[in-house]
Design an enzyme around this catalytic site. Structure first.
Site, mmCIF file in Angstrom:
data_model
loop_
_atom_site.group_PDB
_atom_site.id
_atom_site.type_symbol
_atom_site.label_atom_id
_atom_site.label_comp_id
_atom_site.label_asym_id
_atom_site.label_seq_id
_atom_site.Cartn_x
_atom_site.Cartn_y
_atom_site.Cartn_z
ATOM 1 N N ARG A 628 0.852 -1.189 0.000
ATOM 2 C CA ARG A 628 0.000 0.000 0.000
ATOM 3 C C ARG A 628 0.890 1.242 0.000
ATOM 4 O O ARG A 628 2.045 1.191 0.438
ATOM 5 C CB ARG A 628 -0.918 0.027 1.231
ATOM 6 C CG ARG A 628 -1.927 -1.111 1.304
ATOM 7 C CD ARG A 628 -2.967 -1.008 0.212
ATOM 8 N NE ARG A 628 -4.011 -2.007 0.339
ATOM 9 C CZ ARG A 628 -3.999 -3.186 -0.280
ATOM 10 N NH1 ARG A 628 -2.962 -3.513 -1.056
ATOM 11 N NH2 ARG A 628 -5.001 -4.028 -0.133
ATOM 12 N N ASP A 687 -2.657 -3.943 11.553
ATOM 13 C CA ASP A 687 -1.571 -4.065 10.584
ATOM 14 C C ASP A 687 -0.947 -2.710 10.267
ATOM 15 O O ASP A 687 0.272 -2.591 10.098
ATOM 16 C CB ASP A 687 -2.072 -4.740 9.305
ATOM 17 C CG ASP A 687 -3.303 -4.055 8.725
ATOM 18 O OD1 ASP A 687 -3.948 -3.260 9.437
ATOM 19 O OD2 ASP A 687 -3.622 -4.320 7.547
#
Length: 765
Positions: A628, A687
């Site tokens: 990401r 996370d």
């Protein structure tokens, strides 16, 4: 005269007309024939081109690239190739006796220099040897020689250049946990294997198998361990897998001769005796001792050994396949007139991973020694495929492709593109005028009989019969054609799979020639038990998985008997349903690496093995499969956003490797307390929090690393209907909120960006 002239002229004119007519007919036939040839060429070119495209696409999707089986691509191109004899490697076992040996991974030995936390079998492989500049396809037949605290290992190494066996050597100074390849100890013009090494009168000798030249040679070490000199030919007999044992003042030579009349290959055993290992050798009165079933362990499978006052012989069971398993027999009587042995229970801890385990299919050699500490060490070779596997796959592959070609020809029959099986000019009298003079001469010579022409003509009735039976223009005919096309595609893919797809085994990727293991952890609850069962069954068969830890957040946990696992499974029931449980400190985890993998992700084991290999290079990083990118807007986005910016600064921990002590201690530290509270409030973002903590701890260094998964990864939550984050927009809004909060607490990730494609092996493209 005039009338005669007219007749002659008319005759000549008529002949010219016939000739012209024949000439025109010949050109017309040639035109039609050329048209048919062009049509057929276009049909076959289109079909084979389409099938080739499908096969290439299938291979691209399904077959993993084999880069990285050794540490350097240049070495990989020489060694560790598929070999029809197998993919043998060598493992080490320890125990209080030769009958209670356990693999090295049960000792939890860590070696920082080789990135092995813990060291796991096999401890020496073709990669170990190839990376040291000695290309090898496999290593087998290990024999130990002990000098104080130093262990020397001699073994067969299959050269991919000469395609014959040589004798390799390696050394260990840590009781066999790691081995330093030393080089080739013995290389002859013929195949060598089974390097039985022993000491006699202060000299070190080696007696390798050399049955290819029909004799048994004895070599003496000139400069141990790599320099040897032929001492003598001790027996003019092509014995295989021979060993010498000293018993009751006599030396006994035990081996097999498969060349004798009536000898049963791998089921024959002979014994010879002498007052010295240098000879002269005399045959045993009962020779051959065995000459029967291959499964009884007649052929030697290692050195005979003495334990607790009894003598034992090691044999190999070749019943189902060559070198299927090791058998040990206790020798009860050994004299010049008699020989009697009885098999005793013997087994080494076997893996349930099948082909994915280094010794999951075969073990055929065992050598055991007692160390100065009193414990026993055993070296065993193992294989993940059967003998001849490569040959069988190639045969099946080309047979499948031949069947696919037949399917294309059948399509040609049904569509009218192909009208005959046998060329018509060979069969039908109608075409006699169009056959060449050479063919007519052959017919006159009787080489093409009338009977053969009739058979050819009957065969040529098949295409029109099939067209009449199937009727391609009807709905059923079109359906039949579609089924035939699909059948051809399936046969093509099956053929490509057999030829280029490997043995079907998933192999680990060594780092610095060594292998290791990791713990697999997943967090779930009762509504996702269906996912968990598939998850455990699949991932427990991955080569490097040591244990699976199930973090059970809610509901009654399942019984372990409900889970089909090839490795131990431990269910850790949590008191509170919290996402922070994922990174709870767990002192029972014995590996340094933990793969946090969501229970609804199904990816190939090969992808996981790649990720583990990358993590072993940089254990201080978070290594995962889903990147990401966070920019100044602090808006959480999918992977497409990272791709559009050609870089990433986060790795989702739903599929990521990490250092269990570093990551878990950091996550549970006081510094991360406010972050954990926010995770509980949002029931999300654990996370993301770990990514911020990693970035904070790494300073300006790289904190995360991406490994690209294959295209066959599946999210099973879409089928079970129990996805944790069902509303994507709401999920993304929460995670954007987390980004802003964690940036305030731990600093921004905006100034970090790591580009895709930085690795030489292309695993991060």
């Amino acid at each position: 005269m005039m009338e005669e002239t007219t007749d002659n002229t008319g005759t000549i004119s008529s002949q010219k007309n016939v000739a012209a007519s024949g000439h025109n007919h010949h050109h017309r036939y040639k035109y039609i024939s050329n048209y048919g040839v062009g049509r057929r060429f276009l049909f076959f070119a289109s079909c084979f081109g389409f099938y080739a495209f499908v096969a290439a696409t299938y291979a691209w999707f399904v077959f993993p690239p084999h880069i990285g089986r050794t540490d350097h691509v240049s070495s990989s191109s020489l060694g560790c190739r598929e070999d029809n004899e197998g993919s043998w490697s060598i493992g080490v076992f320890y125990g209080d006796s030769p009958f209670s040996l356990k693999p090295i991974e049960t000792r939890n030995v860590w070696r920082n220099e080789s990135g092995a936390w813990p060291v796991t079998n096999p401890v020496i492989t073709c990669a170990s040897f190839t990376n040291s500049g000695l290309p090898s396809n496999f290593l087998a037949d290990p024999f130990l020689y002990v000098q104080g605290d130093t262990l020397y290992l001699f073994f067969e190494t299959k050269s991919p250049i000469t395609m014959q066996g040589d004798i390799g050597a390696a050394k260990s100074i840590d009781k066999g946990a790691t081995w330093e390849p030393l080089g080739i100890a013995l290389d002859e013009a013929w195949h060598l294997s089974f390097p039985f090494v022993f000491n006699y009168n202060g000299e070190i000798y080696m007696m390798p198998e050399s049955n290819e030249i029909g004799q048994l040679n004895l070599y003496r070490a000139v400069n141990f361990p790599l320099s040897w000199k032929l001492e003598k030919v001790i027996l003019k007999k092509p014995l295989v897998d021979s060993t010498i044992v000293h018993h009751e003042g006599i030396y006994w030579l035990i081996g097999s001769d498969h060349t004798g009349f009536g000898a049963k290959k791998n089921g024959q055993l002979e014994i010879w005796y002498s007052s010295s290992p240098l000879g002269t050798w005399k045959p045993h009165k009962k020779n051959p001792i065995y000459n029967g079933k291959r499964s009884i362990g007649a052929r030697n499978g290692g050195r005979a050994f003495l334990y607790d006052g009894s003598l034992y012989r090691v044999g190999q069971d070749c019943g189902e396949n060559y070198g299927k398993r090791i058998r040990v027999s206790k020798i009860e009587v050994l004299s010049k007139e008699e020989y009697r042995e009885v098999e005793v229970p013997f087994s080494l801890e076997a893996s349930r991973k099948g082909k994915n385990s280094w010794n999951g299919v075969r073990q055929h050699h065992f050598d055991v020694k007692q160390l100065s500490s009193g414990e026993f060490i055993g070296l065993v070779d193992g294989d993940r495929v059967t003998s001849g596997d490569l040959f069988h796959r190639v045969i099946l592959g080309y047979a499948s492709l031949a069947a696919a070609i037949s399917v294309v020809i059948l399509l040609g029959f049904l569509l009218g593109v192909v009208n005959c099986i046998v060329p018509s000019t060979w069969c039908m009298n109608y075409y006699a005028g169009k056959r060449t003079d050479a063919l007519l001469n052959l017919e006159t010579a009787g080489l093409f009989s009338e009977k053969l022409r009739r058979i050819g003509s009957r065969l040529n009735r098949v295409p029109p019969f099939l067209r009449g039976f199937v009727k391609p223009n009807s709905s059923m005919g079109k359906f039949t054609l579609g089924v035939i096309v699909i059948l051809g595609l399936l046969l093509t893919c099956v053929g490509v799979r057999y030829i280029y797809g490997g043995s079907g085994a998933v192999e680990p990727y060594p780092f610095k020639g060594h292998l290791s293991q990791f713990t697999l952890a997943t967090m779930t609850y009762d509504a996702r038990l269906w996912n968990l069962k598939m998850y455990v069954k699949r991932y427990s068969r991955c080569p490097s998985v040591k244990e699976i830890v199930v973090i059970w957040n809610k509901g009654p946990p399942p019984d372990l008997s409900e889970l089909d696992s090839a490795v131990p499974v431990r269910i850790r029931v949590q008191k509170q349903n919290s996402l922070n449980n994922r990174f709870e400190i767990d002192p029972l985890i014995k590996t340094r690496a933990v793969l946090e993998l969501d229970d609804d992700i199904m990816m190939p084991c090969d992808d996981i093995e790649k990720g583990f290999r990358v993590w072993r290079e940089h254990p201080e990083r978070l290594v995962g499969f889903y990147p990401r990118f966070v920019d100044q807007t602090m808006t959480y986005s999918a992977e497409k956003f990272a791709r559009s910016h050609k870089g990433y600064n986060m790795i989702l921990t739903g599929a990521a490797f990490m250092d269990v002590r570093f990551a878990f201690d950091m996550y549970q530290s006081d510094k991360a307390k406010l972050g954990r509270v926010f995770v509980d409030e949002q029931f999300n973002c654990e996370d993301i929090l770990l990514n911020f903590l990693y970035a904070n701890a790494s300073g300006s260094g790289k904190a995360v690393e991406y490994v690209r998964p294959s295209l066959v990864t599946i999210d099973t939550s879409k089928f079970s209907g129990v996805a944790i984050s069902g509303n994507t927009n709401q999920h993304y809004r929460k995670r954007s909120k987390c980004l802003r909060r964690f940036s305030d607490l731990y600093g921004s990730l905006v100034d970090r960006r790591w580009e895709f494609g930085g690795r030489k092996d292309g695993w991060d493209l």
